[in-house]
Design an enzyme around this catalytic site. Structure first.
Site, PDB file in Angstrom:
ATOM      1  N   CYS A 159       0.749  -1.070   0.215  1.00  0.00           N
ATOM      2  CA  CYS A 159      -0.097   0.127  -0.080  1.00  0.00           C
ATOM      3  C   CYS A 159       1.015   1.406  -0.145  1.00  0.00           C
ATOM      4  O   CYS A 159       0.358   2.069  -1.152  1.00  0.00           O
ATOM      5  CB  CYS A 159      -0.753   0.501   1.224  1.00  0.00           C
ATOM      6  SG  CYS A 159       0.240   0.304   2.355  1.00  0.00           S
ATOM      7  N   HIS A 210      -2.774   0.884   7.126  1.00  0.00           N
ATOM      8  CA  HIS A 210      -3.153   0.910   5.605  1.00  0.00           C
ATOM      9  C   HIS A 210      -3.044   2.522   5.064  1.00  0.00           C
ATOM     10  O   HIS A 210      -3.073   3.429   5.626  1.00  0.00           O
ATOM     11  CB  HIS A 210      -4.083   0.223   5.373  1.00  0.00           C
ATOM     12  CG  HIS A 210      -4.113   0.226   4.378  1.00  0.00           C
ATOM     13  ND1 HIS A 210      -3.738  -1.045   3.882  1.00  0.00           N
ATOM     14  CD2 HIS A 210      -5.591   0.263   3.678  1.00  0.00           C
ATOM     15  CE1 HIS A 210      -3.888  -1.461   1.994  1.00  0.00           C
ATOM     16  NE2 HIS A 210      -4.879  -0.265   1.973  1.00  0.00           N
ATOM     17  N   HIS A 222      -6.218   0.990  -3.690  1.00  0.00           N
ATOM     18  CA  HIS A 222      -4.732   0.866  -3.123  1.00  0.00           C
ATOM     19  C   HIS A 222      -4.523  -0.455  -3.527  1.00  0.00           C
ATOM     20  O   HIS A 222      -5.319  -1.324  -3.581  1.00  0.00           O
ATOM     21  CB  HIS A 222      -5.633   1.342  -1.741  1.00  0.00           C
ATOM     22  CG  HIS A 222      -6.597  -0.024  -1.296  1.00  0.00           C
ATOM     23  ND1 HIS A 222      -6.718  -0.110   0.111  1.00  0.00           N
ATOM     24  CD2 HIS A 222      -8.236   0.824  -1.472  1.00  0.00           C
ATOM     25  CE1 HIS A 222      -8.396  -0.766  -0.317  1.00  0.00           C
ATOM     26  NE2 HIS A 222      -8.525  -0.378  -1.240  1.00  0.00           N
TER      27      HIS A 222
END
Length: 249
Positions: A159, A210, A222
């Protein structure tokens, strides 16, 4: 003889014969010579007028023969009218200059405001284009593989590697490598102000783990997991703990 002469003069005076001629007075004192004094009728009339008074004078006078200046009401009135007209003309000119200056200042101010607004509009348009470019670049990798610690979305990326790669190549903005470090950069904003290209951070167990990129329309892109790879999700599929503007506009 003397008595006869005096009688003759008396008779002539009574008859008014002498009224048409200059008056002559005679003095006969003890055989002395007679002195004659003439008095002109014109001078007598002038003296009489001076004593009794004449008609009112005009308002216009000139200097007397001896150089003494006399009062001239007509000239003064004319001078006053001319001065008043000149003062009015100067006042009108000053008012016109003031109006022109006010109009010029208003025009300059409006032009300045217009220039500022135009500059802001141009800057906003450029920023929008920049953000759109970033989003389009990020979306070009949708479906790409996920790889923990990876830095290239073409071969696999996680990510934070994904957001770092996109911002660096599409906007020239260089950020940290991990999601927790990226959360400390840029300017924190809320979901009302977020724009395409901003970063959203999520946490688990009280720790940011994240990061996703907002693409507009209530969605983010993402690198999610090995199973799903790079994908699109609703921006609040998880509740973000922080939203950051790293593009600087």
């Amino acid at each position: 003889m003397r008595k006869t002469w005096k009688k003759l003069v008396g008779v002539l005076c009574c008859c008014g014969v002498l009224s048409a001629f200059p008056m002559i007075s005679y003095a006969d004192i003890d055989g002395q010579d007679v002195q004659v004094v003439e008095v002109k009728p014109e001078e007598d009339s002038i003296k009489k007028n001076v004593i009794e008074g004449d008609e009112p004078e005009d308002d216009s006078y000139e200097s007397s023969s001896d150089g003494t200046r006399v009062y001239d009401r007509t000239s003064e009135a004319q001078a006053s009218r001319e001065a008043l007209a000149q003062a009015k003309a100067e006042l009108d000119a000053a008012r016109k200059r003031a109006e022109n200056e006010a109009a010029r200042q208003a025009w300059l101010q409006a032009e300045e405001v217009s220039s500022e607004e135009w500059a802001k509009s141009m800057a906003a348009a450029e920023n929008a284009q920049r953000r759109q470019k970033v989003v389009e670049f990020a979306l070009s990798f949708v479906g790409g593989p996920y790889r923990y610690g990876g830095n290239d979305p073409r071969t696999g990326v996680d990510c934070s590697g994904f957001t770092r790669y996109v911002l660096s190549n599409a906007a020239g903005v260089h950020i940290a490598r991990t999601s927790s470090a990226q959360a400390g950069e840029g300017v924190a904003i809320n979901d009302v102000l977020m724009q395409p290209g901003d970063l959203l951070f999520y946490s688990q167990g009280g720790r940011i783990n994240h990061v996703a990129m907002y693409i507009g329309g209530g969605k983010v892109v993402h690198a999610s997991s090995v199973k799903t790879g790079i994908k699109i999700s609703p921006w609040n599929y998880r509740q973000p703990v922080k939203i950051v503007n790293v593009l600087g506009d």
